[in-house]
Design a protein around this motif. Structure first.
Motif, PDB file in Angstrom:
ATOM      1  N   TRP A  21       0.824  -1.214   0.000  1.00  0.00           N
ATOM      2  CA  TRP A  21       0.000   0.000   0.000  1.00  0.00           C
ATOM      3  C   TRP A  21       0.852   1.255   0.000  1.00  0.00           C
ATOM      4  N   MET A  22       2.027   1.189   0.656  1.00  0.00           N
ATOM      5  CA  MET A  22       2.894   2.362   0.733  1.00  0.00           C
ATOM      6  C   MET A  22       3.257   2.854  -0.661  1.00  0.00           C
ATOM      7  N   GLN A  23       3.652   1.876  -1.507  1.00  0.00           N
ATOM      8  CA  GLN A  23       4.054   2.250  -2.870  1.00  0.00           C
ATOM      9  C   GLN A  23       2.867   2.789  -3.664  1.00  0.00           C
ATOM     10  N   ARG A  24       1.697   2.175  -3.449  1.00  0.00           N
ATOM     11  CA  ARG A  24       0.498   2.664  -4.158  1.00  0.00           C
ATOM     12  C   ARG A  24       0.189   4.099  -3.756  1.00  0.00           C
ATOM     13  N   TYR A  25       0.282   4.344  -2.454  1.00  0.00           N
ATOM     14  CA  TYR A  25      -0.035   5.692  -1.968  1.00  0.00           C
ATOM     15  C   TYR A  25       1.025   6.705  -2.401  1.00  0.00           C
ATOM     16  N   GLU A  26       2.288   6.257  -2.427  1.00  0.00           N
ATOM     17  CA  GLU A  26       3.339   7.176  -2.879  1.00  0.00           C
ATOM     18  C   GLU A  26       3.113   7.556  -4.342  1.00  0.00           C
ATOM     19  N   TYR A  27       2.676   6.571  -5.125  1.00  0.00           N
ATOM     20  CA  TYR A  27       2.369   6.835  -6.536  1.00  0.00           C
ATOM     21  C   TYR A  27       1.199   7.822  -6.653  1.00  0.00           C
ATOM     22  N   ASP A 106     -11.564  -0.799  -7.574  1.00  0.00           N
ATOM     23  CA  ASP A 106     -11.653  -2.018  -6.780  1.00  0.00           C
ATOM     24  C   ASP A 106     -10.407  -2.881  -7.015  1.00  0.00           C
ATOM     25  N   GLU A 107     -10.046  -3.018  -8.284  1.00  0.00           N
ATOM     26  CA  GLU A 107      -8.911  -3.868  -8.664  1.00  0.00           C
ATOM     27  C   GLU A 107      -7.590  -3.379  -8.076  1.00  0.00           C
ATOM     28  N   ILE A 108      -7.437  -2.057  -7.961  1.00  0.00           N
ATOM     29  CA  ILE A 108      -6.154  -1.544  -7.458  1.00  0.00           C
ATOM     30  C   ILE A 108      -6.226  -1.265  -5.948  1.00  0.00           C
ATOM     31  N   GLY A 109      -7.318  -1.711  -5.326  1.00  0.00           N
ATOM     32  CA  GLY A 109      -7.401  -1.639  -3.870  1.00  0.00           C
ATOM     33  C   GLY A 109      -7.629  -0.240  -3.322  1.00  0.00           C
ATOM     34  N   LEU A 110      -8.266   0.633  -4.117  1.00  0.00           N
ATOM     35  CA  LEU A 110      -8.510   1.998  -3.637  1.00  0.00           C
ATOM     36  C   LEU A 110      -9.995   2.339  -3.628  1.00  0.00           C
ATOM     37  N   LYS A 111     -10.813   1.289  -3.703  1.00  0.00           N
ATOM     38  CA  LYS A 111     -12.247   1.494  -3.804  1.00  0.00           C
ATOM     39  C   LYS A 111     -12.802   2.269  -2.610  1.00  0.00           C
ATOM     40  N   GLU A 112     -12.203   2.038  -1.430  1.00  0.00           N
ATOM     41  CA  GLU A 112     -12.757   2.658  -0.225  1.00  0.00           C
ATOM     42  C   GLU A 112     -12.754   4.188  -0.301  1.00  0.00           C
ATOM     43  N   HIS A 113     -11.867   4.724  -1.153  1.00  0.00           N
ATOM     44  CA  HIS A 113     -11.806   6.190  -1.260  1.00  0.00           C
ATOM     45  C   HIS A 113     -13.031   6.777  -1.953  1.00  0.00           C
TER      46      HIS A 113
END
Lengths: 139, 413
Positions: A21-27, A106-113
């Motif tokens: 998740w860290m890398q996803r959020y940094e991106y 959903d696929e990239i795990g950011l659906k909750e946003h």
């Protein structure tokens, strides 16, 4: 120009490179920093979408064949997600936008946003984008 | 003296009482610092909910059968526990509500039926939660009364000289919180109540944030109304308390109509029940009321003085660590007299961004305007990050928050 599905697949493939998740959020943060800001003349109160947490400005223009969006937010993570949503929607035909299924989040795990409980203005922004596209179709 | 009680604070035993604390979120140990929004529940409270439904569930006050009497006795015994806890004179001065918001709306709605009139003035403060602003604005719209606002200074304290200037013979009601939810400021309500009374005004205290942290004596304070929520006092959601002086409650017309609140009903004329039932229309949250008393018993076993002293130590430790770790950190609200709440901003990073990263690192804080937008307007900001501590929190949890903030800072700055 690639269609909605192709762009979403592209984004999903890009996010597969990240291990956690860290890398996803940094991106996302990097994307937020690179998003072309909405022109000051469009950063008006009437363009504001008020979330309880963060605010979003959205400006839309164009025609039925190609709708264009510019947006901004005061929170950088929200702005990063806006960058992704604009990449998917910008320049697409109105019909594709109004009926779009944004499965990539959903696929990239950011659906909750995009959940209403986040109150960050994003869900309202997507509704607003679709609404704009729908209005263009009716013209 | 205080130091000894802090050292003796049975923190590891206390933490064992709260099952929810012993879990990981996203693979990190949970740090729950959102206590000002809602507190966690000790096992005795959780068990009491199922005990009620397993053993005595039944409607109260009306049934002649065994279960109904058991439930009624437990519900009324709980009212007596609450009375004792607040040191109210009479148990019928304790009205069960859905929560603080409901209690304030009850008073605003009832006083609006002729007791507050056009030209009267209602005083609130800039520190209020929206729930202690909006019901009064609505009352003003209906009645033609005028809302006046007590301003705050830079530390987030009510300016007492300005408060005194606002008081006049027109002042009918003062509605202020005991402790600010957004910043933790503890207001000198005893002195304020006394001053308001000199002008013949009634005083309502929003005690939502105070009852979890300190003992409250409504007779010593001389408050006319004092209201709080069960769920912030380690009890269940959907139940709360409004204390009101008998004399005032007697004078006030009912808030809602229905069963329970009547003496006799006919189509020609309905007469109302006496206190407290006049204000308790319909089947109440029976389990909630009974279990709230269990939460109060639990807190009293530990002792609110010991709790207050321990939380004060957490407040000072947290404040010092934040300030020394982050030179660009700004604390919003530095009242001299403050509860265990730290509202802050990290450089010019948006609070939402910090909150999202902290969540991923297991730390639950609140971000945003905390339903107190007038405070944010005063400081010219859109929101803050708020860490609020309860007596089951620890210094090592504060250390975990500092580490998480450090990572958020590195990612976002």
């Amino acid at each position: 120009m690639p269609d909605l599905k192709e762009i979403q697949e592209e984004i999903i493939a890009e996010f597969q490179m990240f291990d956690d998740w860290m890398q996803r959020y940094e991106y996302l943060i990097d994307l937020g920093k690179s998003l072309p800001l909405i022109a000051e003349e469009h950063k008006l109160d009437e363009n504001i979408i008020k979330g309880c947490q963060s605010r979003v400005w959205l400006h839309a223009e164009g025609e039925k064949a190609a709708v264009h969006f510019r947006a901004d937010s005061d929170a950088i993570l929200t702005k990063g997600l806006i960058a992704l949503l604009i990449r998917v929607f910008d320049g697409q035909p109105a019909e594709a936008i109004s009926g779009a299924n944004l499965y990539f989040l959903d696929e990239i795990g950011l659906k909750e946003h995009l959940s209403p409980t986040r109150a960050n203005g994003l869900l309202s922004m997507v509704k607003q984008m679709k609404f704009y596209a729908l209005a263009l179709q009716a013209n | 003296m205080i130091k000894e009680s802090v050292q003796a604070f049975p923190i590891s035993k206390v933490r064992q009482d709260f099952p929810i604390l012993h879990q990981e979120v996203y693979g990190k140990p949970l740090v729950y610092f959102d206590n000002a929004a809602s507190s966690q529940k000790p096992k005795v409270v959780i068990d009491a909910i199922s005990d009620y439904y397993n053993q005595i569930n039944s409607n109260i006050h009306r049934g002649v059968h065994f279960l109904s009497q058991q439930a009624t006795d437990a519900y009324e015994a709980a009212r007596e526990t609450i009375r004792k806890h607040l040191n109210a004179e009479k148990s019928h001065e304790i009205i069960y509500t859905k929560g603080t918001t409901d209690g304030i709306n009850l008073v605003a709605s009832s006083l609006g039926q002729g007791l507050i009139k056009s030209g009267d003035e209602i005083l609130v403060s800039q520190l209020e939660h929206h729930s202690n602003i909006v019901p009064w604005q609505m009352l003003c719209e209906r009645s033609g009364a005028v809302l006046k606002v007590i301003p705050i200074n830079e530390r987030g304290e009510l300016i007492q000289a300005e408060f005194e200037k606002l008081l006049s013979a027109k002042t009918k009601l003062l509605a202020v919180n005991h402790i600010s939810n957004a910043m933790g400021t503890i207001n000198p309500i005893k002195e304020m109540i006394q001053k308001a009374h000199e002008y013949g005004a009634w005083v309502l205290i929003d005690g939502a944030q105070s009852v979890p942290h300190m003992a409250v004596d409504v007779q010593d304070l001389d408050a006319d109304f004092y209201t709080f929520s069960g769920h912030k006092l380690f009890g269940p959601t959907g139940v709360g308390v409004l204390y009101g002086k008998e004399k005032l409650l007697e004078m006030m017309p009912p808030y809602q109509g229905g069963g329970e609140m009547i003496a006799e009903v006919s189509f020609e004329k309905t007469t109302y029940a006496g206190l407290p039932h006049k204000f308790e229309a319909g089947t109440p949250n029976i389990a909630g009321g009974i279990v709230l008393a269990k939460a109060i018993d639990y807190v009293n076993q530990i002792g609110l003085d010991a709790i207050g002293a321990y939380e004060n130590e957490l407040l000072h430790y947290g404040t010092q660590r934040l300030k020394s770790q982050f030179p660009d950190l700004r604390i919003i609200g530095e009242a001299e007299n403050k509860a265990s709440v730290i509202s802050f901003l990290l450089g010019d990073i948006h609070p939402y961004d910090v909150g999202v990263i902290l969540d991923k690192l297991g730390v639950a804080v609140r971000t945003g305007h905390h339903c107190a937008q007038p405070i944010m307007q005063h400081y010219g900001i859109n929101g803050t990050i708020r860490a609020s501590f309860a007596f089951y929190n620890t210094k090592s949890e504060i250390d975990q928050m500092i580490d998480a903030l450090d990572r958020a800072h590195n990612m976002l700055a």
